[in-house]
Design a protein around this motif. Structure first.
Motif, mmCIF file in Angstrom:
data_model
loop_
_atom_site.group_PDB
_atom_site.id
_atom_site.type_symbol
_atom_site.label_atom_id
_atom_site.label_comp_id
_atom_site.label_asym_id
_atom_site.label_seq_id
_atom_site.Cartn_x
_atom_site.Cartn_y
_atom_site.Cartn_z
ATOM 1 N N ASP A 1 4.785 5.972 -18.969
ATOM 2 C CA ASP A 1 3.333 5.795 -18.853
ATOM 3 C C ASP A 1 2.602 6.459 -20.025
ATOM 4 O OD1 ASP A 1 3.693 4.266 -16.608
ATOM 5 O OD2 ASP A 1 2.881 5.726 -15.190
ATOM 6 N N ASN B 1 6.201 2.165 -15.569
ATOM 7 C CA ASN B 1 5.769 0.839 -15.116
ATOM 8 C C ASN B 1 4.735 0.239 -16.054
ATOM 9 O OD1 ASN B 1 4.415 3.138 -13.592
ATOM 10 N ND2 ASN B 1 2.896 1.520 -13.283
ATOM 11 N N HIS C 1 11.452 7.371 -13.980
ATOM 12 C CA HIS C 1 9.984 7.284 -13.922
ATOM 13 C C HIS C 1 9.498 7.541 -12.492
ATOM 14 C CE1 HIS C 1 5.981 6.432 -15.186
ATOM 15 N NE2 HIS C 1 5.852 5.511 -14.252
ATOM 16 N N HIS D 1 5.454 9.473 -12.838
ATOM 17 C CA HIS D 1 4.739 8.409 -12.111
ATOM 18 C C HIS D 1 3.673 8.890 -11.146
ATOM 19 C CE1 HIS D 1 3.858 4.454 -10.613
ATOM 20 N NE2 HIS D 1 4.294 4.726 -9.406
HETATM 21 FE FE LIG Z 1 3.809 5.105 -13.484
#
Ligand SMILES: [Fe+2]
Length: 266
Positions: free
Chosen positions: A48, A74, A139, A179
């Motif tokens: 991220d 993500n 993550h 995350h």
């Molecule tokens: Fe994330």
């Protein structure tokens, strides 16, 4: 699954994630690395690089030029795939899902083709050995990159995550995760699970300072990052990112509590 094995790493390390396009925080974090003489190969990002804040492109360019190991979050996976949203795992219609439409569009506009290509090549797991212990960097979760493991998540869930990771990469002593944006440390059945928190956004505790982890001789320590959050907030206003996260940078409170487990509501 792409696995990057860094082998044995000597000396102090910095473990961090959730840059979230916050260039002011990233610069302050890299100043910490410089002040502590920590080389880029001893700095690992759990993903991220891009999200809520103003400077998606500059943060990608800086991380690419630094050449530190970076895991795919993500946000990187979704941007590399030209997906329509960040895939963060929040429920459709939640406050966070609505807010993400603003910053994700901004990030999509900013990141270059080269940045997306770099994101598409990032690994899903990073392995390394430090002081004879084996670490895996992930993550969110073992099966779902967007799984949230919170400080209130049960030991049973974490044990299952660790078992799955062991099936994927072999036995491990430590898990470094990101995350959720909330720092945590827990030892479950002899395996230490650490979330370093995020450097790009505070952890909903009323303080604007953000978080990273220092791995030294005495293990892992969660540290607060001091940086110019006022300037980071102004940078968001200047590009029209005024849906709420620009205030979070200053207040330390997230705009949406519906993304947190109810036990963690203030
Ligand atoms: Fe994330």
């Amino acid at each position: 699954m792409k696995i990057q094995d860094l082998g044995e790493i000597h000396g102090d390390m910095l473990l961090f994630g959730g840059v979230y396009s916050n260039l002011h925080a990233l610069d302050a974090f890299l100043d910490v690395a410089n002040m502590n003489n920590i080389a880029p190969q001893n700095i690992i990002c759990s993903g991220d690089v891009v999200a809520y804040c103003a400077d998606a492109r500059a943060c990608c360019d800086k991380m690419r030029s630094l050449k530190s190991p970076v895991l795919a979050g993500n946000c990187e996976i979704q941007l590399a795939a030209n997906a329509l949203d960040c895939g963060c795992g929040y429920d459709e219609g939640s406050e966070c899902s609505l807010l993400s439409r603003g910053w994700y569009a901004h990030a999509t506009d900013q990141v270059s083709t080269e940045n997306k290509s770099w994101m598409g090549g990032l690994p899903d797991r990073i392995l390394f050995i430090h002081n004879t212990k084996k670490y895996v960097v992930i993550h969110g979760g073992a099966l779902d990159v967007s799984r949230f493991i919170w400080p209130v998540t049960s030991d049973d869930v974490i044990i299952r995550e660790i078992e799955l990771l062991a099936e994927q990469v072999g036995p491990i002593d430590h898990v470094i995760a990101g995350h959720s944006g909330i720092p945590m440390q827990r030892i479950v059945k002899g395996v230490q699970w650490t979330n370093s928190g995020a450097i790009g956004m505070p952890s909903h505790n009323g303080k604007p300072q953000t978080h990273y982890a220092l791995l030294g001789k005495n293990g892992i320590e969660i540290k607060e990052l001091e940086y110019n959050f006022t300037a980071a907030s102004i940078a968001m206003e200047q590009v029209g990112l005024v849906q709420g996260y620009h205030e979070t940078l200053k207040t330390g409170y997230w705009p949406s509590e519906d993304t947190l487990p109810s036990e963690m509501h203030l």
